[in-house]
Structures are given as structure tokens and as C-alpha cells.
Design a protein around this motif. Structure first.
Motif, PDB file in Angstrom:
ATOM      1  N   PHE A 127      34.895  49.471  51.159  1.00  0.00           N
ATOM      2  CA  PHE A 127      35.200  48.138  51.701  1.00  0.00           C
ATOM      3  C   PHE A 127      36.232  47.498  50.794  1.00  0.00           C
ATOM      4  CE2 PHE A 127      31.578  47.980  48.894  1.00  0.00           C
ATOM      5  CZ  PHE A 127      31.814  46.884  48.071  1.00  0.00           C
ATOM      6  N   GLN A 128      36.692  46.336  51.184  1.00  0.00           N
ATOM      7  CA  GLN A 128      37.684  45.603  50.402  1.00  0.00           C
ATOM      8  C   GLN A 128      37.047  44.319  49.890  1.00  0.00           C
ATOM      9  OE1 GLN A 128      41.598  43.928  52.047  1.00  0.00           O
ATOM     10  NE2 GLN A 128      42.240  45.866  51.105  1.00  0.00           N
ATOM     11  N   ILE A 129      37.339  43.990  48.650  1.00  0.00           N
ATOM     12  CA  ILE A 129      36.701  42.836  48.025  1.00  0.00           C
ATOM     13  C   ILE A 129      37.760  41.978  47.347  1.00  0.00           C
ATOM     14  CG2 ILE A 129      36.248  44.014  45.839  1.00  0.00           C
ATOM     15  CD1 ILE A 129      33.550  42.591  45.730  1.00  0.00           C
ATOM     16  N   SER A 130      37.581  40.679  47.414  1.00  0.00           N
ATOM     17  CA  SER A 130      38.497  39.729  46.783  1.00  0.00           C
ATOM     18  C   SER A 130      37.983  39.328  45.408  1.00  0.00           C
ATOM     19  CB  SER A 130      38.642  38.479  47.663  1.00  0.00           C
ATOM     20  OG  SER A 130      39.169  38.813  48.926  1.00  0.00           O
ATOM     21  N   PRO A 131      38.839  38.752  44.579  1.00  0.00           N
ATOM     22  CA  PRO A 131      38.351  38.245  43.287  1.00  0.00           C
ATOM     23  C   PRO A 131      37.284  37.169  43.495  1.00  0.00           C
ATOM     24  CG  PRO A 131      40.754  38.322  43.335  1.00  0.00           C
ATOM     25  CD  PRO A 131      40.294  38.577  44.727  1.00  0.00           C
ATOM     26  N   SER A 132      36.429  37.014  42.510  1.00  0.00           N
ATOM     27  CA  SER A 132      35.362  36.004  42.515  1.00  0.00           C
ATOM     28  C   SER A 132      34.426  36.178  43.704  1.00  0.00           C
ATOM     29  CB  SER A 132      35.962  34.588  42.517  1.00  0.00           C
ATOM     30  OG  SER A 132      36.789  34.396  41.394  1.00  0.00           O
ATOM     31  N   THR A 133      33.994  37.423  43.918  1.00  0.00           N
ATOM     32  CA  THR A 133      33.083  37.745  45.013  1.00  0.00           C
ATOM     33  C   THR A 133      31.900  38.537  44.467  1.00  0.00           C
ATOM     34  OG1 THR A 133      34.903  37.829  46.600  1.00  0.00           O
ATOM     35  CG2 THR A 133      32.843  38.873  47.243  1.00  0.00           C
ATOM     36  N   LEU A 150      27.263  44.000  42.748  1.00  0.00           N
ATOM     37  CA  LEU A 150      28.628  44.184  42.253  1.00  0.00           C
ATOM     38  C   LEU A 150      29.328  42.835  42.171  1.00  0.00           C
ATOM     39  CD1 LEU A 150      30.983  46.074  41.484  1.00  0.00           C
ATOM     40  CD2 LEU A 150      31.512  46.248  43.933  1.00  0.00           C
ATOM     41  N   PHE A 151      29.923  42.559  41.007  1.00  0.00           N
ATOM     42  CA  PHE A 151      30.587  41.283  40.765  1.00  0.00           C
ATOM     43  C   PHE A 151      32.075  41.531  40.492  1.00  0.00           C
ATOM     44  CE2 PHE A 151      26.364  41.111  38.482  1.00  0.00           C
ATOM     45  CZ  PHE A 151      25.666  40.597  39.572  1.00  0.00           C
ATOM     46  N   SER A 152      32.931  41.051  41.405  1.00  0.00           N
ATOM     47  CA  SER A 152      34.366  41.102  41.128  1.00  0.00           C
ATOM     48  C   SER A 152      34.808  39.715  40.682  1.00  0.00           C
ATOM     49  CB  SER A 152      35.144  41.530  42.375  1.00  0.00           C
ATOM     50  OG  SER A 152      35.248  40.475  43.295  1.00  0.00           O
ATOM     51  N   ARG A 153      35.692  39.685  39.695  1.00  0.00           N
ATOM     52  CA  ARG A 153      36.058  38.388  39.131  1.00  0.00           C
ATOM     53  C   ARG A 153      37.567  38.311  38.906  1.00  0.00           C
ATOM     54  NH1 ARG A 153      31.053  37.342  34.950  1.00  0.00           N
ATOM     55  NH2 ARG A 153      31.386  39.419  34.145  1.00  0.00           N
TER      56      ARG A 153
END
Length: 682
Positions: A127-133, A150-153
């Protein structure tokens, strides 16, 4: 720490930062920086080489763009399954691939509000994830099973310097502090846990101010010290102006993860906490504190994800009077995700040893999961996704839950007053006055397959739940639009419940549709210290003098007073009291609009020890409308039953309804109770 060891650590830091620039140009490098075709720069911090294997997860493998992302395990949940987590930084939207290292058939990406569908290819999910998600991978719908958080920042900015004397700096690597007491952080200090740093220890801020704890690293705590300090990973006590930012706490103990007590001006930003060990593993509790902000938080616990409590002035003692304990107020909790394997996702209580709880708001929250209890499922009715449970008699008021999305829960909403908690292990006390009031649930959406029960249980006539509004509460595809809905469980000590829905946009009460705003005018409920508020005026009349406005006298038990010794209007125990002198008492109400009204109220003597009674009447402008015979009604000196003053009339805007009390021969013992109510019936 010796000077040589400090120099060695700083050399390691410089080397790691130098290597990171080399990684930018080597996309095959397993950890570090990688430039994606679409322009995203991904940063994944290397696992410390000496980190014990038990903290590393073998359940999942992750790549973000072309960069491998380390996966850790916080411990086991209540069902003995590992809970994994991972984090990385990215400058833009990034492709993520998660390989699941055990068989599974289906998956879901939580929360639903992200709108992430993802694709499955073999044993991988992309999948695709944006920052701060923050996103959770749920497999085969098994909330009790192995999950991944999972934490994207977005990239970190303004990192402090390791050379700053006011900075406690933890560089990348494994720092085991379990053999010592907590790191005690004093005023003006910044603790920086850098990306790639894993600190096994505890942080304590006590009697300090202007403290920052931040960084992309991990605070790890899975041990009991027995050294007399709080057995929590992070404790804030009696402190002011504290900021917690970006920190991940991974804890594996059945005790609170973090808490604050008697603190003020605290910000908790982008905080992530995972402590799935059963039970009492609350995520970050707030006790006897004020002016607190939680924003963009993720918490997975096996107890309250967040609880706002009152634990007393010197520690929880159920015999103590809550009025002596510091209040809990001005708290905002927003833009967050909560998962609780036991108890409540959002909780106010159970300990309520605080003088009051006031102005608390939860908004834009995703409740991913809320379960009641591993050992006692469906037996603890006071637990819910959104919960207020008071054990100590106090005032809980002005609480708002807005834009809350519940995906999986046993029960939806609960407000209750209990004698004890957890089979008597935590005792309450109700010998003092207490009320829960002005609670607003707005835009609550549940897609849960649980009971979705909404339970509102006051205690007794002295401990009520009052003025609760449910606005746009949606269960499944249907809005709750009637109090006859089977989801409601309400007892006799809950009053003034309001329901607003697309069916009743103007509102519904437990007794039927709400009348338009301003339709009911109760003189006691609308009693004011100012003339004209809610259309009520407090006046006297005397022959040869005419009508005068009374004057508010706060020094005389908060009475409206006329020009004589005894003429007064005041409120006590929910009723109005009148006492004439040589002046008549006039309680006047000016109609805000035209319409038909019903007038009601019982008038009777309040003091029956002597005197010769009073006379009473109701007027519209200059005409008596009650009694209908045109004669003032006599209330004998000892008449404690009185008369029903019910009557009806039509009004034009500006018409005056006047409730009048006059003496007979003397003014002794003339205190009279009368609480008029005017209701528009059109």
C-alpha cells in the motif's frame, strides 16, 4: 560516564551520520536513506547491533520504498500473541511492502478513516502511506492475534546538539539503564533519544519545569526495579511546562506505561505507546492536572488507553474528601488512535478523587479496538469504548466527545457512579455531593459488531447524571433517533437527556420532541444576578411610589433586595422565595414573542411559625389573570400546601406576566415559596 567513553560515543555518532550520507546514494543498502523514483526520501534507523533478540520481531519484514525497515516486538498481548511495531521517516508519500512470515488469508489496514485498501500478493501486503500516518495491519480479522503497528513520520527538525550541557543525549545504540534508578530530569533540561537509540530504562520529571523529552528513538521498559520509584516508563509529577514529542514507549509489564500527576501546561505530541501485557497497562494517564494537550497519539494497551483520573492530593485514599484534592481540567485529546484489549479506550475515572473534572474534550479519535476483559467477558457492564465511571463523589462537567469512530468494541458509551471497581479492589466513597452533567456526544460513529450499548446510570437523587446530549450517534448505517432504541439503558437518576439526529434535527428528549429554544421559562432554573436575563425582572411596588427594580445584594446570602428591611427574592434548594415588606414583591417576565402560554407553579408559605399570611396573584400587563375571580388569593400563615396557580393566556411580544406577593396586616413570618414556569404551547 568517563571522559574517554563519552568521546567514544560522540565518535560513533559522527560516524553514523557520515555513513547516512553514503546510504543516500546506495539504494541496495538495507538501512538508512533511499531516494525513491517519485522523490520521497525514506529514513529507517538501524537496529542496535547489541539489542537482545527478544526485542526483534520475526513475524514481519518491511520495506518502505527501497529501504528495509526494522521491526520490533513490544511483548505479548493478553492472548499470548506478539505485538510488533516499526517506524520510519519519509518526506513524501511512500510505497510500503509488508511481508508476513506466517500463513494468513485476509488482511485489513486500520483505521478505516485512512481509506487504505492495499493489495495482497502471496504473503505480502502492499500500500502507499503518507508522512505522519499511523496504520495497523490486522490479519484474518483476529484482534487477539499477531498484529503490526506501523508509524510513518515526517523528517525530524531542530535536533538538539549533543554538546549542549542542557541536553541529555542518547545516540544511536542500545542503552541498558535497568540496573539504575530512573533518569531524573531537572528544570530546563532536554532529553533527546535519537533515531536508532533504544533506551531500556525509566524517565522521571518531578518538581521541575521547562522540560522536553523528544526524539525518534525508543524507550523500552520490561522489568521491575523494586527501588522505590514508580514502576512506569515515564512519570511526570508536580511539574509545569513539559513537552513529550515523537517518543515511542515499548513496555511489557502489567502496570501503567506513563502518567502525569499534579502537572500543568503539558503537551504530548506524536507519542506512541505499546503495552499489550494484561492488565493495568494504561497508556498515559492524566491525574489532578490541567491545561494538557495530546495530539496525534497512538496507544495500544491491555487496559485504559487513556484515563483521566483524580488520585488525590497525596495519593489515592477513598476516605478523603474529593473537594480537598486538586482539580482536573482544560484537557484536549485529539487526532489520535486507540486500541485497548481490556477496560476502556477512552476513560474518565475510575478514581475520581479530584475537586472537579471540567472542560475535557476528545475529538477526531479512531478507536481501533476495545475489549472488556480477558477473564470476565460481558460481565463488567461499566466498561465501554467511551467511558465515564466515577467512584468518588465529585463534579464531572462540560465533557465533549466529538468525531469519534469506533471500529471494534463490546459496548459503546457508559456513564455510571459505582461503589467500587474490579471486584472491590478499588473502593469509592459517596458521602459527599456529586454530579455528572453537561456531557455532549457529537458525531459518534460505530461500525462495531458488539452490543453498542449506551448505558447512563446515576446513583441516587443526590448524585444525578444531568443534561446529556447525543448528537448524530450512528450505529452501523442507522442514526440513533429515539430513546426507545434498544441500545439505550437508562435508570431513574439520569435526567435532561437530549437526542439530535437527522430525524429530529431540532432535538428529542426522553419525554418527546424538544420544544423550540426559549419555549420553557422556569423562574428558578433561570434565576440570575442581573436584571432582564432570560426575560426575568425582580421588582417592588408601593403605593405612592410605584415600581422599582430591586438591587442584587451578594453580602446577604445572595438576595435581590428592595428599599425596605425585609423585601427580598432569593433562591434556595431549587426554589424561589419571596418576602414582602410594606412593598409588594413583583417577579416580572417579559414575553420575547407572541404565542399561547401555560403558566404553572405551586405557591405556599415557607415559614409557618406565626404571622398572618400573605396574598398572591398573577397579572398580565395591568389585568389580573389568576385567580380568575379577580381577587387576590389569601395564603394563611400556616398553609404549607398552598395553591396551584395554573392558568393559560395568549401573549404578544413585550407583554408582561407579573407574579406578585403582598403582606396582609403584618410582615412577620411572610417568607413564601413560588417557582413559576411559563411554557409556550404553540
Amino acid at each position: 560516564m568517563t571522559q574517554s567513553k563519552l568521546l567514544l560515543q560522540r565518535s560513533v555518532v559522527v560516524l553514523l551520520f557520515s555513513l547516512s550520507f553514503l546510504f543516500m546514494f546506495n539504494q541496495s543498502t538495507p538501512f538508512g536513506y533511499a531516494q525513491e523514483p517519485e522523490g520521497a526520501v525514506v529514513t529507517a534507523y538501524p537496529t542496535p547491533s547489541d539489542l537482545p533478540a527478544k526485542y526483534k520481531s520475526s513475524d514481519f519484514s518491511i520495506t518502505a520504498g527501497n529501504t528495509s525497515v526494522p521491526v520490533y516486538v513490544s511483548g505479548e498481548n493478553a492472548w499470548g500473541k506478539k505485538v510488533s511495531y516499526a517506524t520510519f521517516d519519509t518526506t513524501a508519500s511512500t510505497n510500503v511492502k509488508i511481508t508476513v512470515n506466517f500463513p494468513f488469508d485476509s488482511f485489513k489496514l486500520l483505521p478505516d478513516s485512512l481509506g487504505l485498501a492495499g493489495t495482497k500478493n502471496g504473503n505480502s501486503v502492499s500500500f502507499q502511506i503518507s508522512p505522519s500516518t499511523d496504520v495497523t495491519l490486522l490479519l484474518d480479522g483476529d484482534y487477539n492475534g499477531r498484529v503490526l503497528h506501523l508509524f510513518s513520520r515526517a523528517p525530524e527538525t531542530d535536533m538538539p546538539s549533543a554538546q549542549d550541557s542542557n541536553v541529555i543525549y542518547y545516540p544511536p545504540g542500545y542503552h541498558d539503564l535497568s540496573a539504575q534508578g530512573p533518569v531524573q530530569i531537572t528544570s530546563g533540561k532536554t532529553v533527546y533519544v535519537s533515531g536508532g537509540a533504544i533506551v531500556r530504562g525509566r524517565f522521571l520529571v518531578q518538581d521541575a519545569e521547562n522540560v522536553v523529552i523528544r526524539g525518534r528513538g525508543i524507550l523500552l521498559n520490561d522489568y521491575t526495579s523494586g527501588d522505590g520509584y514508580d514502576e512506569v516508563a515515564l512519570a511526570l509529577k508536580r511539574s509545569k511546562n513539559i513537552e513529550i514529542r515523537d517518543l515511542i514507549i515499548a513496555r511489557d509489564k502489567n502496570a501503567w506505561t506513563a502518567f502525569m500527576w499534579k502537572c500543568e501546561e503539558v503537551k504530548v505530541l506524536n507519542y506512541k505507546a505499546i503495552n499489550a501485557r494484561y492488565a493495568s497497562s494504561d497508556g498515559f494517564n492524566i491525574a489532578n492536572s490541567h491545561d494538557v494537550l495530546f495530539d496525534h497519539v497512538f496507544i495500544h494497551t491491555s487496559d485504559d488507553s487513556v484515563a483521566i483520573k483524580g488520585t488525590g492530593d497525596a495519593g489515592y485514599n477513598p476516605a478523603a474528601n474529593p473537594a480537598t484534592a486538586p482539580p482536573t481540567y482544560n484537557i484536549t485529546y485529539q487526532n489520535s488512535q486507540l486500541w485497548s484489549d481490556s477496560n476502556n479506550a477512552i476513560g474518565i475515572g475510575a478514581e475520581t478523587l479530584a475537586s472537579s473534572f471540567d472542560n475535557i474534550t476528545f475529538k477526531n479519535i479512531d478507536i481501533l479496538r476495545n475489549y472488556d476483559d480477558l477473564n470476565y467477558p460481558d460481565q463488567l457492564v461499566e466498561r465501554s469504548a467511551i467511558n465515564i465511571c466515577a467512584l468518588n463523589a465529585t463534579t464531572i462537567q462540560n465533557i465533549t466527545f466529538e468525531d469519534i469512530r469506533v471500529e471494534k468494541a463490546k459496548r459503546l458509551i457508559n456513564i455510571t457512579m459505582e461503589d467500587d471497581f474490579w471486584f472491590g479492589s478499588l473502593q469509592g466513597n459517596w458521602q459527599w455531593p456529586g454530579v455528572i452533567r453537561n456531557i455532549h456526544y457529537k458525531n459518534i460513529q460505530s461500525s462495531s459488531d458488539g452490543s453498542n450499548e449506551i448505558r447512563i446510570y446515576g446513583r441516587d437523587a443526590s448524585h444525578l447524571i444531568d443534561n446529556v446530549t447525543f448528537e448524530n450517534v450512528q450505529i452501523g448505517n442507522e442514526y440513533v433517533s429515539t430513546f426507545n432504541d434498544s441500545h439505550f439503558k437508562v435508570n431513574a437518576f439520569a435526567r435532561n437527556l437530549h437526542l439530535i439526529s437527522p430525524t429530529y434535527p431540532d432535538g428529542l428528549t426522553a419525554d418527546g420532541p424538544i420544544l423550540p429554544v426559549g419555549s420553557i421559562h422556569n423562574a428558578a432554573q433561570q434565576f440570575s444576578q442581573e436584571q432582564g436575563v432570560n426575560q426575568w425582572f425582580y421588582r417592588t411596588w408601593q403605593a405612592g411610589v410605584g415600581t422599582r427594580d430591586m438591587v442584587w445584594n451578594p453580602d446577604n446570602s445572595e438576595h435581590w433586595r428592595g428599599p425596605k428591611d425585609w423585601d427580598a427574592i432569593w433562591k434556595s434548594n431549587g426554589e424561589l422565595f419571596f418576602h414582602p415588606d410594606v412593598t409588594q414583591i413583583l417577579l416580572d417576565w417579559v414575553s420575547p414573542r407572541a404565542g399561547q402560554v401555560d403558566i404553572s407553579g405551586i405557591v405556599k408559605k415557607a415559614v409557618i411559625d406565626g404571622g398572618d399570611g400573605v396574598t398572591v396573584s398573577i397579572w398580565k400587563n395591568n389585568q389580573m389573570i389568576w385567580p380568575s375571580n379577580g381577587q387576590w388569593q389569601v395564603i394563611e400563615y400556616n398553609d404549607s400546601q398552598g395553591y396551584d396557580t395554573s392558568c393559560s393566556t395568549s401573549l404578544q411580544k413585550g407583554d408582561v406576566i407579573s407574579f406578585r406577593v403582598d403582606k396582609r396586616g403584618t410582615t412577620s413570618y411572610d417568607s413564601t415559596t413560588w417557582t413559576p414556569e411559563i411554557t409556550f404551547v404553540d
